[in-house]
Design a protein around this motif. Structure first.
Motif, mmCIF file in Angstrom:
data_model
loop_
_atom_site.group_PDB
_atom_site.id
_atom_site.type_symbol
_atom_site.label_atom_id
_atom_site.label_comp_id
_atom_site.label_asym_id
_atom_site.label_seq_id
_atom_site.Cartn_x
_atom_site.Cartn_y
_atom_site.Cartn_z
ATOM 1 N N THR A 67 -1.144 1.381 24.341
ATOM 2 C CA THR A 67 -0.140 1.863 23.401
ATOM 3 C C THR A 67 0.178 0.842 22.319
ATOM 4 O O THR A 67 0.700 1.186 21.264
ATOM 5 N N LYS A 68 -0.110 -0.407 22.599
ATOM 6 C CA LYS A 68 0.188 -1.460 21.615
ATOM 7 C C LYS A 68 -1.001 -1.727 20.697
ATOM 8 O O LYS A 68 -0.866 -2.409 19.687
ATOM 9 N N ALA A 69 -2.149 -1.223 21.068
ATOM 10 C CA ALA A 69 -3.365 -1.532 20.303
ATOM 11 C C ALA A 69 -3.341 -0.865 18.935
ATOM 12 O O ALA A 69 -2.954 0.296 18.795
ATOM 13 N N ILE A 70 -3.727 -1.637 17.946
ATOM 14 C CA ILE A 70 -3.813 -1.105 16.594
ATOM 15 C C ILE A 70 -5.169 -1.466 16.025
ATOM 16 O O ILE A 70 -5.596 -2.619 16.089
ATOM 17 N N ILE A 71 -5.830 -0.459 15.496
ATOM 18 C CA ILE A 71 -7.096 -0.722 14.830
ATOM 19 C C ILE A 71 -6.829 -0.702 13.342
ATOM 20 O O ILE A 71 -6.242 0.233 12.806
ATOM 21 N N SER A 72 -7.211 -1.779 12.708
ATOM 22 C CA SER A 72 -6.968 -1.874 11.278
ATOM 23 C C SER A 72 -8.306 -1.814 10.551
ATOM 24 O O SER A 72 -9.198 -2.613 10.804
ATOM 25 N N LEU A 73 -8.429 -0.846 9.691
ATOM 26 C CA LEU A 73 -9.694 -0.651 8.985
ATOM 27 C C LEU A 73 -9.470 -0.904 7.502
ATOM 28 O O LEU A 73 -8.551 -0.371 6.896
ATOM 29 N N LYS A 74 -10.312 -1.759 6.973
ATOM 30 C CA LYS A 74 -10.196 -2.049 5.549
ATOM 31 C C LYS A 74 -11.582 -2.046 4.935
ATOM 32 O O LYS A 74 -12.516 -2.604 5.495
ATOM 33 N N ASN A 75 -11.692 -1.393 3.800
ATOM 34 C CA ASN A 75 -12.989 -1.362 3.143
ATOM 35 C C ASN A 75 -12.839 -1.778 1.686
ATOM 36 O O ASN A 75 -11.746 -1.998 1.193
ATOM 37 N N ASP A 76 -13.969 -1.859 1.034
ATOM 38 C CA ASP A 76 -13.973 -2.203 -0.382
ATOM 39 C C ASP A 76 -14.211 -0.926 -1.177
ATOM 40 O O ASP A 76 -14.702 0.053 -0.640
ATOM 41 N N ARG A 77 -13.851 -0.972 -2.439
ATOM 42 C CA ARG A 77 -14.111 0.209 -3.261
ATOM 43 C C ARG A 77 -15.612 0.412 -3.461
ATOM 44 O O ARG A 77 -16.056 1.496 -3.848
ATOM 45 N N GLY A 78 -16.379 -0.611 -3.200
ATOM 46 C CA GLY A 78 -17.824 -0.505 -3.362
ATOM 47 C C GLY A 78 -18.558 -0.150 -2.080
ATOM 48 O O GLY A 78 -19.770 0.028 -2.074
ATOM 49 N N THR A 79 -17.824 -0.027 -0.981
ATOM 50 C CA THR A 79 -18.440 0.382 0.283
ATOM 51 C C THR A 79 -19.005 1.789 0.132
ATOM 52 O O THR A 79 -18.379 2.638 -0.483
ATOM 53 N N SER A 80 -20.164 2.022 0.692
ATOM 54 C CA SER A 80 -20.690 3.381 0.588
ATOM 55 C C SER A 80 -19.966 4.277 1.580
ATOM 56 O O SER A 80 -19.537 3.846 2.651
ATOM 57 N N TYR A 81 -19.827 5.525 1.174
ATOM 58 C CA TYR A 81 -19.114 6.500 1.998
ATOM 59 C C TYR A 81 -19.804 6.672 3.342
ATOM 60 O O TYR A 81 -19.160 6.835 4.372
ATOM 61 N N ASP A 82 -21.109 6.595 3.309
ATOM 62 C CA ASP A 82 -21.910 6.720 4.517
ATOM 63 C C ASP A 82 -21.512 5.660 5.546
ATOM 64 O O ASP A 82 -21.259 5.968 6.718
#
Lengths: 184, 158
Positions: free
Chosen positions: A109-124
């Protein structure tokens, strides 16, 4: 004369009574075999928009599983380079923390996944990473469901069961505003 | 001998056409079922990525589609090759999204407004920049239920 009458009596028509049956058979066959193009995808609930800056809550380092995807589609998981293939397993171990590792989540319940990408990351690449993280959660739900109820986790389960599972292991994926180093 | 030959010679069996309507109707039904009415012609190239954690979009009337991709060959000399957004049957900008959502909303009964899903059909090669802009605009418009359209991975383990 007698001969012609026998010829007339010969009704040489093909019986068409069963034609309708054959037609229906074909109809049903095509109905069953044709797969209509379906719309499938990963369903996501976006966070509501707010103009205010989010208040910074200091999280314990051990509870945050940070995933960064750069403009070259490379992955940085918890500060070290990683591959997409190992992401699912690592996320699972992080969330469930079976060996009570002090570096991993205190409890699911305490776990948090933080996802960060760049504007140049491909959608795929982005979707592949997102898919793996979601898969990690759904595998954990599956395991918990098997343990508690003896059935795999699915949308057809009683709502109370699903709620109990989702409360024990909530899906927390926070997406940060992307960086913009590599936009084309 | 004579008996047999004469019978053959004169009878003209006609194939009954009584079942022809059945066959025609069958074909009609078949095509009616199979045809997916697509209200928009795709003007951008969209080849969605593969994924395994898929959910099906159940009710078509509750879904609106946003396409993002590079314009197809036909439109490249006018619109260039940069990834663009297509709403309905025309190219649009991020600013057109709220109106597009509103137009779809009025066709849905009010009680079901909360169930409206936006299906993002995005090409795999597109960069996240435009996708993020679209997502931000969707959030600003209060459209939070989003589905990233993807194909079932044929090489998936499960």
């Amino acid at each position: 004369m007698a001969k012609t009458s026998t010829r007339d009596r010969m009704t040489n028509e093909i019986n068409a009574g069963s034609m309708a049956d054959i037609a229906f058979l074909l109809l049903i066959f095509f109905l069953v075999t044709t797969t209509i193009v379906e719309d499938k995808g990963i369903t996501v609930k976006l966070p509501p928009w707010s103009e205010e800056e989010p208040d910074v809550t200091k999280l314990k380092q051990r509870n945050v599983f940070s995933v960064l995807v750069n403009a070259q589609d490379q992955l940085l998981v918890r500060g070290e380079p990683a591959r997409v293939e190992e992401l699912r397993e690592r996320a699972k171990v992080f969330i469930s923390n079976p060996y009570q590792d002090p570096e991993m989540a205190e409890k699911p319940t305490k776990a948090i996944i933080s996802l960060k990408n760049d504007r140049g990351t491909s959608y795929d690449a982005y979707l592949r990473v997102y898919n793996e993280l979601k898969a990690a959660y759904s595998e954990l739900w599956d395991e918990l469901s098997q343990r508690n109820y003896g059935v795999p986790y699915s949308e057809d389960m009683p709502f109370a069961y699903r709620k109990a599972i989702r409360e024990e292991i909530p899906f927390v994926l926070s997406e940060a505003e992307p960086t913009s180093f590599g936009e084309e | 001998m004579a008996k047999f030959t004469k019978k053959r010679g004169k009878s003209k069996p006609a194939i009954s056409t009584a079942s022809l309507p059945d066959i025609i109707f069958m074909l009609l039904f078949f095509f009616m079922v199979v045809t997916v009415l697509r209200d928009a012609e795709l003007m951008v190239k969209v080849s969605t990525p593969y994924a395994s954690e898929l959910t099906k979009l159940e009710e078509k009337s509750l879904v609106n589609y946003l396409y993002i991709g590079r314009p197809t060959q036909k439109y490249q000399n006018i619109y260039g090759t940069k990834p663009r957004l297509q709403l309905g049957d025309k190219f649009a900008t991020i600013a057109d999204i709220p109106l597009f959502l509103e137009k779809h909303k009025i066709k849905v009964p009010e009680a079901r407004h909360g169930q409206i899903t936006s299906s993002l059909r995005v090409d795999g090669e597109v960069t996240m920049g435009i996708v993020t802009d679209v997502k931000t605009q969707l959030r600003k418009s209060g459209q939070l239920k989003v589905n990233y359209s993807a194909k079932k991975d044929p090489n998936a383990k499960n």
